[in-house]
Design a protein around this motif. Structure first.
Motif, mmCIF file in Angstrom:
data_model
loop_
_atom_site.group_PDB
_atom_site.id
_atom_site.type_symbol
_atom_site.label_atom_id
_atom_site.label_comp_id
_atom_site.label_asym_id
_atom_site.label_seq_id
_atom_site.Cartn_x
_atom_site.Cartn_y
_atom_site.Cartn_z
ATOM 1 N N LEU A 225 -17.568 -3.548 0.078
ATOM 2 C CA LEU A 225 -18.254 -3.455 1.351
ATOM 3 C C LEU A 225 -17.430 -4.555 2.165
ATOM 4 C CD1 LEU A 225 -20.388 -2.492 -0.832
ATOM 5 C CD2 LEU A 225 -21.996 -3.980 0.404
ATOM 6 N N GLN A 226 -17.518 -4.187 3.496
ATOM 7 C CA GLN A 226 -16.869 -5.125 4.505
ATOM 8 C C GLN A 226 -17.698 -6.063 5.457
ATOM 9 O OE1 GLN A 226 -13.673 -5.287 4.421
ATOM 10 N NE2 GLN A 226 -13.167 -3.794 2.852
ATOM 11 N N PRO A 227 -17.153 -7.024 6.002
ATOM 12 C CA PRO A 227 -18.111 -7.949 6.864
ATOM 13 C C PRO A 227 -18.795 -6.958 8.107
ATOM 14 C CG PRO A 227 -16.047 -8.963 6.633
ATOM 15 C CD PRO A 227 -16.078 -7.743 5.885
ATOM 16 N N GLY A 228 -19.837 -7.064 8.253
ATOM 17 C CA GLY A 228 -20.775 -6.224 9.119
ATOM 18 C C GLY A 228 -21.815 -5.268 8.559
ATOM 19 N N CYS A 229 -21.535 -5.270 7.015
ATOM 20 C CA CYS A 229 -22.723 -4.340 6.361
ATOM 21 C C CYS A 229 -24.037 -5.056 6.495
ATOM 22 C CB CYS A 229 -22.107 -4.332 4.912
ATOM 23 S SG CYS A 229 -21.392 -2.505 4.558
ATOM 24 N N HIS A 230 -24.977 -4.146 6.798
ATOM 25 C CA HIS A 230 -26.393 -4.735 6.575
ATOM 26 C C HIS A 230 -27.029 -4.311 5.329
ATOM 27 C CE1 HIS A 230 -25.766 -4.868 10.926
ATOM 28 N NE2 HIS A 230 -26.869 -5.486 11.014
ATOM 29 N N TRP A 231 -27.832 -4.967 4.703
ATOM 30 C CA TRP A 231 -28.183 -4.559 3.457
ATOM 31 C C TRP A 231 -29.607 -5.171 3.018
ATOM 32 C CZ3 TRP A 231 -29.228 -8.485 -0.311
ATOM 33 C CH2 TRP A 231 -28.668 -9.580 -0.036
ATOM 34 N N ASN B 297 -24.919 -9.938 -6.566
ATOM 35 C CA ASN B 297 -25.182 -11.315 -6.129
ATOM 36 C C ASN B 297 -24.256 -11.400 -4.874
ATOM 37 O OD1 ASN B 297 -26.534 -11.979 -8.425
ATOM 38 N ND2 ASN B 297 -24.809 -12.178 -9.747
ATOM 39 N N ILE B 298 -24.801 -11.163 -3.707
ATOM 40 C CA ILE B 298 -24.014 -11.147 -2.202
ATOM 41 C C ILE B 298 -24.746 -11.996 -1.476
ATOM 42 C CG2 ILE B 298 -22.945 -9.038 -2.950
ATOM 43 C CD1 ILE B 298 -24.744 -7.945 -0.742
ATOM 44 N N GLU B 299 -25.788 -13.010 -1.744
ATOM 45 C CA GLU B 299 -26.547 -13.585 -0.626
ATOM 46 C C GLU B 299 -25.594 -14.651 -0.361
ATOM 47 O OE1 GLU B 299 -29.858 -11.982 -3.116
ATOM 48 O OE2 GLU B 299 -28.033 -12.759 -3.612
ATOM 49 N N SER B 300 -24.587 -15.379 -1.154
ATOM 50 C CA SER B 300 -23.855 -16.361 -0.844
ATOM 51 C C SER B 300 -22.780 -16.116 0.372
ATOM 52 C CB SER B 300 -22.952 -17.166 -1.931
ATOM 53 O OG SER B 300 -22.192 -15.861 -2.505
ATOM 54 N N VAL B 301 -22.600 -14.638 0.436
ATOM 55 C CA VAL B 301 -21.430 -14.374 1.278
ATOM 56 C C VAL B 301 -22.313 -13.527 2.735
ATOM 57 C CG1 VAL B 301 -19.440 -14.545 0.034
ATOM 58 C CG2 VAL B 301 -21.048 -12.354 0.120
ATOM 59 N N SER B 302 -23.712 -13.788 2.756
ATOM 60 C CA SER B 302 -24.607 -13.009 3.489
ATOM 61 C C SER B 302 -25.552 -13.946 4.624
ATOM 62 C CB SER B 302 -25.599 -11.977 2.904
ATOM 63 O OG SER B 302 -24.669 -11.186 2.134
ATOM 64 N N ILE C 134 -40.276 2.257 -6.163
ATOM 65 C CA ILE C 134 -39.305 1.125 -5.671
ATOM 66 C C ILE C 134 -39.449 0.995 -4.155
ATOM 67 C CG2 ILE C 134 -36.680 1.176 -5.122
ATOM 68 C CD1 ILE C 134 -36.210 2.819 -7.662
ATOM 69 N N VAL C 135 -39.380 -0.347 -3.817
ATOM 70 C CA VAL C 135 -39.687 -0.445 -2.129
ATOM 71 C C VAL C 135 -38.465 -1.251 -1.674
ATOM 72 C CG1 VAL C 135 -42.285 -0.336 -2.529
ATOM 73 C CG2 VAL C 135 -40.977 -2.502 -2.862
ATOM 74 N N THR C 136 -38.363 -1.449 -0.427
ATOM 75 C CA THR C 136 -37.300 -2.406 0.250
ATOM 76 C C THR C 136 -38.008 -3.696 0.557
ATOM 77 O OG1 THR C 136 -37.970 -1.418 2.284
ATOM 78 C CG2 THR C 136 -36.294 -0.239 1.228
ATOM 79 N N ASP C 137 -37.011 -4.721 0.422
ATOM 80 C CA ASP C 137 -37.591 -6.045 0.876
ATOM 81 C C ASP C 137 -37.721 -6.059 2.583
ATOM 82 O OD1 ASP C 137 -38.016 -8.674 0.578
ATOM 83 O OD2 ASP C 137 -36.093 -9.336 0.610
ATOM 84 N N ASP C 138 -38.468 -7.070 3.038
ATOM 85 C CA ASP C 138 -38.463 -7.056 4.489
ATOM 86 C C ASP C 138 -37.255 -7.680 5.274
ATOM 87 O OD1 ASP C 138 -41.071 -6.126 4.070
ATOM 88 O OD2 ASP C 138 -42.154 -8.148 3.849
ATOM 89 N N ILE C 139 -36.540 -8.403 4.370
ATOM 90 C CA ILE C 139 -35.508 -9.184 4.981
ATOM 91 C C ILE C 139 -34.342 -8.381 5.004
ATOM 92 C CG2 ILE C 139 -34.033 -11.160 4.963
ATOM 93 C CD1 ILE C 139 -36.401 -12.537 3.467
ATOM 94 N N VAL C 140 -33.785 -8.215 6.388
ATOM 95 C CA VAL C 140 -32.076 -7.504 6.259
ATOM 96 C C VAL C 140 -31.206 -8.449 6.608
ATOM 97 C CG1 VAL C 140 -31.110 -5.616 7.631
ATOM 98 C CG2 VAL C 140 -33.443 -5.554 7.385
ATOM 99 N N ARG C 141 -30.136 -8.495 5.701
ATOM 100 C CA ARG C 141 -29.170 -9.300 5.754
ATOM 101 C C ARG C 141 -27.824 -8.588 6.255
ATOM 102 N NH1 ARG C 141 -32.421 -11.008 1.548
ATOM 103 N NH2 ARG C 141 -32.771 -13.436 1.672
ATOM 104 N N VAL C 142 -26.970 -9.426 6.542
ATOM 105 C CA VAL C 142 -25.644 -8.798 7.172
ATOM 106 C C VAL C 142 -24.517 -9.629 6.303
ATOM 107 C CG1 VAL C 142 -25.265 -10.725 9.010
ATOM 108 C CG2 VAL C 142 -24.057 -8.235 9.114
ATOM 109 N N LEU C 143 -23.443 -8.891 5.941
ATOM 110 C CA LEU C 143 -22.692 -9.207 5.044
ATOM 111 C C LEU C 143 -21.243 -10.124 5.913
ATOM 112 C CD1 LEU C 143 -21.565 -9.420 1.957
ATOM 113 C CD2 LEU C 143 -20.204 -7.399 2.460
ATOM 114 N N GLU C 144 -21.036 -11.402 5.722
ATOM 115 C CA GLU C 144 -19.757 -12.098 6.276
ATOM 116 C C GLU C 144 -18.605 -12.046 5.840
ATOM 117 O OE1 GLU C 144 -21.910 -15.563 8.730
ATOM 118 O OE2 GLU C 144 -22.299 -15.907 6.569
#
Length: 199
Positions: A28-34, A86-91, A3-13
């Motif tokens: 999860l609340q706004p400000g979470c990085h994932w 499925n959290i890309e739409s709010v990140s 298992i590896v991590t993706d290169d892109i770090v996103r933040v929840l809005e």
């Protein structure tokens, strides 16, 4: 398990419930990085850090009443979630400034995730498409394992263990062990063996 991590770090809005089941909640609340967790080119889950919480209703109804307890708290550090997310739409993609303000950068986030993955590998569990697995730690440094699969729930919080499948339940804590069978009759096992059997 590679298992590896993706290169892109996103933040929840926006706030989102990553787990929202009858007995369990991870929010999860706004400000979470994932970041995405990848295996053989496919995403199998996410790793996240930031404002978040959990709640589990580790209670079973028996013929003698309710047994167990509800456990909830704030999460700290990097959490691992395996399942649909499925959290890309709010990140959005996190900026370098945001990463620095949160004390994270690409390398340190990856290192923290890999430490968590090492813990997961030691459990030697098999991921299933029908299962949700959450591994985390709360503000009291208690380790959390939550596994949801069909009518089965496995929850550990520090020294507390709760397993339920259908009408069968096992709970273990500092006081002892309680077992219930399919008829809902609980057996209590303490330090001196079976102390009480409820009929």
């Amino acid at each position: 398990m590679n298992i590896v991590t993706d290169d892109i770090v996103r933040v929840l809005e926006e706030p989102i419930r990553l787990v929202d089941e009858e007995r369990s909640l991870v929010q999860l609340q706004p400000g979470c990085h994932w970041v995405s967790l990848m295996q053989e080119g496919e995403r199998i889950g996410i790793a996240f850090v930031g404002p978040s919480s959990f709640a589990v209703d580790a209670i079973a109804e028996t013929r003698m009443g309710a047994i167990g307890q509800s456990i909830s708290g704030q999460l700290q550090g990097v959490q691992l979630y395996f399942g649909d997310a499925n959290i890309e739409s709010v990140s959005r993609v996190a900026s370098d400034e945001e990463m620095n303000q949160s004390g994270l950068n690409g390398k340190s986030f990856e290192e923290l995730v890999n430490n968590g993955l090492f813990t997961f590998k030691k459990w030697d569990m098999k991921l299933s498409l029908n299962s949700v697995v959450f591994l985390g730690i709360d503000e009291s440094n208690a380790k959390i394992l939550l596994l949801l699969s069909d009518d089965k729930i496995v929850f550990t919080h520090g020294n507390h263990i709760f397993i339920m499948k259908g009408q069968k339940m096992l709970t273990l804590n500092d006081q002892g062990v309680v077992l219930t069978g399919y008829r809902g009759v609980p057996f209590y096992i303490g330090k001196h063996g079976i102390q009480r059997i409820f009929e």
